[in-house]
Design an enzyme around this catalytic site. Structure first.
Site, PDB file in Angstrom:
ATOM      1  N   PHE A 146       0.860  -1.182   0.000  1.00 59.27           N
ATOM      2  CA  PHE A 146       0.000   0.000   0.000  1.00 59.27           C
ATOM      3  C   PHE A 146       0.894   1.230   0.000  1.00 59.27           C
ATOM      4  O   PHE A 146       1.595   1.500   0.969  1.00 59.27           O
ATOM      5  CB  PHE A 146      -0.955   0.058   1.200  1.00 59.27           C
ATOM      6  N   ASP A 231       9.525   2.936   1.806  1.00 64.38           N
ATOM      7  CA  ASP A 231       8.329   3.710   2.130  1.00 64.38           C
ATOM      8  C   ASP A 231       8.114   3.612   3.640  1.00 64.38           C
ATOM      9  O   ASP A 231       7.533   2.650   4.142  1.00 64.38           O
ATOM     10  CB  ASP A 231       7.119   3.169   1.350  1.00 64.38           C
ATOM     11  N   LYS A 260       2.783  11.410   6.891  1.00 65.28           N
ATOM     12  CA  LYS A 260       1.974  11.218   8.100  1.00 65.28           C
ATOM     13  C   LYS A 260       2.504  11.999   9.307  1.00 65.28           C
ATOM     14  O   LYS A 260       2.268  13.197   9.408  1.00 65.28           O
ATOM     15  CB  LYS A 260       1.842   9.729   8.404  1.00 65.28           C
TER      16      LYS A 260
HETATM   17  C1  LIG Z   1       3.049   2.975   3.570  1.00 64.55           C
HETATM   18  C2  LIG Z   1       2.186   4.077   3.030  1.00 64.55           C
HETATM   19  N1  LIG Z   1       2.583   4.738   1.924  1.00 64.55           N
HETATM   20  C3  LIG Z   1       1.850   5.734   1.411  1.00 64.55           C
HETATM   21  C4  LIG Z   1       0.653   6.106   1.967  1.00 64.55           C
HETATM   22  C5  LIG Z   1      -0.169   7.206   1.344  1.00 64.55           C
HETATM   23  O1  LIG Z   1      -0.175   8.337   2.145  1.00 64.55           O
HETATM   24  P1  LIG Z   1      -1.302   9.482   1.924  1.00 64.55           P
HETATM   25  O2  LIG Z   1      -2.605   8.898   2.373  1.00 64.55           O
HETATM   26  O3  LIG Z   1      -0.840  10.624   2.789  1.00 64.55           O
HETATM   27  O4  LIG Z   1      -1.286   9.817   0.466  1.00 64.55           O
HETATM   28  C6  LIG Z   1       0.193   5.432   3.101  1.00 64.55           C
HETATM   29  C7  LIG Z   1      -1.109   5.784   3.717  1.00 64.55           C
HETATM   30  O5  LIG Z   1      -1.698   5.059   4.478  1.00 64.55           O
HETATM   31  C8  LIG Z   1       0.980   4.394   3.650  1.00 64.55           C
HETATM   32  O6  LIG Z   1       0.594   3.720   4.726  1.00 64.55           O
END
Ligand SMILES: Cc1ncc(COP(=O)(O)O)c(C=O)c1O
Length: 406
Positions: A146, A231, A260
């Site tokens: 994700f 990530d 976040k």
């Molecule tokens: C591992 C990871 N990458 C990217 C994202 C995407 O972040 P955003 O919702 O701020 O676009 C999330 C969101 O939950 C995430 O958990």
């Protein structure tokens, strides 16, 4: 249902349902205020926040230092765009670069934008530095990933809810099983520019890869001249008991993706941090965002970095996380099938014969706990890193109670 006893909640829920697209299925609670690890709803009921905005609230709601930084900046300067330099910019980039042992930082707003940035940077690095033929750059990702919800990112999602009906899809990605080094090695070609991986897969249910996986990936990427893109948007910034989840295996990725908690739960702030020979490939005009790196964001995020530099939140996550995991493991066999995670982050598989994850979260809500389900029977717990031992024990007690009398 909880909403029957309340006054303002049912109407607020109905209004929200009426006036928004249904791209979320929220729990039936309408939050009005919050402080630390606790939120209060429109009817005055209090809940322990065990989701913490999917880790965007690592420092709790309205951390006094972060709120003070935001207030002070609101009174001075909020936006310039990157057409000009502002006086909060360099301090933020330097602080974050130092936290990541990186040379350069590229600020954006949302997590998905940080991921998109890394994809562009990796491709440009592939063409301009590695020498990949034009149009052939290739990135490897993991099954169950994700990374956000833009059209390119959902193109390599393996979750039908995220992907179906949103094509045509962006080419240039290969999906391999998570945690499988041999599969990763076999998927790398001369055109591979990057491996994009969550060091712990959050949305997939807080999946921790096998020991040695991240270190093995680091070695593999170095040997094959491929960028290791971590990530850490959900796993980073203290959540797992270390500053970054890759720290558990002593790994330094080529690019860190952060978001976040970087915005302190106040403003959306994301960033890519990395080496000068990688992030330095971008030229003026090739990438950017009107709000990326704005003064308000930088003022708050600079204080976030300073909080993390003390190490206090990482220590709290490690110590309190051990208590959380010990308590959760004690529930295995009593309504819980399995528990995964690190630090103050847990994926808890509820016995599907007992109830769904959604039902568990509804029952927890009635007991004054906010949590979120994922993939059928899993619930995720990620309280703010400011949570106390008593609050952990309270959450564990409530969970035990709903499982023993569903
Ligand atoms: C591992 C990871 N990458 C990217 C994202 C995407 O972040 P955003 O919702 O701020 O676009 C999330 C969101 O939950 C995430 O958990």
């Amino acid at each position: 249902m909880i909403v029957d006893d309340l006054t303002l909640t049912p109407k607020a829920l109905a209004d929200a349902e009426r006036w928004t697209a249904h791209n979320y299925h929220p729990l039936p609670v309408v939050v009005a205020e919050a402080e630390g690890a606790w939120v209060t709803d429109v009817d005055g009921r209090r809940y322990l926040d065990c989701l913490a905005g999917y880790s965007a609230l690592n420092f709790g709601h309205r951390h006094p230092t972060l709120i003070a930084a935001a207030h002070a900046q609101l009174d001075r300067l909020t936006l310039t765009s990157r057409a000009f330099v502002h006086d909060q910019f360099a301090a933020f980039c330097k602080g974050l670069a130092e936290l990541c042992h990186a040379d350069l930082v590229l600020p954006m707003n949302t997590g998905a934008e940080a991921v998109e940035t890394a994809i562009k940077v990796s491709r440009a690095w592939g063409y301009r530095v590695k020498g990949v033929p034009a149009g052939r750059a290739h990135i490897i990702v993991a099954d169950g990933n994700f990374h956000g919800r833009t059209t390119t990112i959902v193109s390599f999602s393996t979750d039908p809810d995220a992907r179906d009906d949103f094509g045509p899809y962006t080419p240039g990605f290969t999906v391999v099983p998570y945690g499988d080094l041999a599969a990763m090695a076999a998927a790398i070609t001369d055109d591979t520019v990057a491996v994009l991986i969550e060091p712990i897969q959050g949305e997939a249910g807080v999946l921790v890869p096998p020991p040695g996986y991240l270190a093995g990936l680091r070695t593999l990427c170095t040997e094959r001249n491929v960028l290791f893109v971590a990530d850490e948007i959900q796993s980073g910034l203290g959540r797992t008991g270390t500053t970054f989840a890759v720290d558990h295996e002593g790994v330094r990725p080529d690019l860190y993706l952060l978001g976040k908690a970087l915005g302190g739960g106040i403003v959306p702030v994301s960033a890519v941090a990395g080496r000068a020979d990688v992030l330095g490939v971008l030229r003026p005009g090739e990438h950017g965002s009107t709000f990326g790196g704005n003064p308000l964001a930088c003022a708050v995020a600079t204080e976030v970095v300073a909080l993390l530099a003390t190490g206090e939140f990482q220590r709290r996550s490690a110590t309190l996380g051990a208590r959380l995991h010990a308590g959760l493991n004690a529930l295995i066999g009593n309504g819980v099938i399995a528990v995964r995670g690190r630090g103050l982050w847990a994926g808890v598989d509820i016995d599907p014969a007992l109830m769904t994850g959604r039902r568990a979260c509804e029952l927890l809500l009635e007991q004054g706990i906010l949590a979120k389900d994922t993939h059928g029977s899993t619930i995720r717990l990620a309280p703010p890193l400011t949570v106390t031992e008593d609050e952990i024990d309270f959450a564990l007690g409530r969970l035990a109670a709903i499982l023993s009398s569903p």
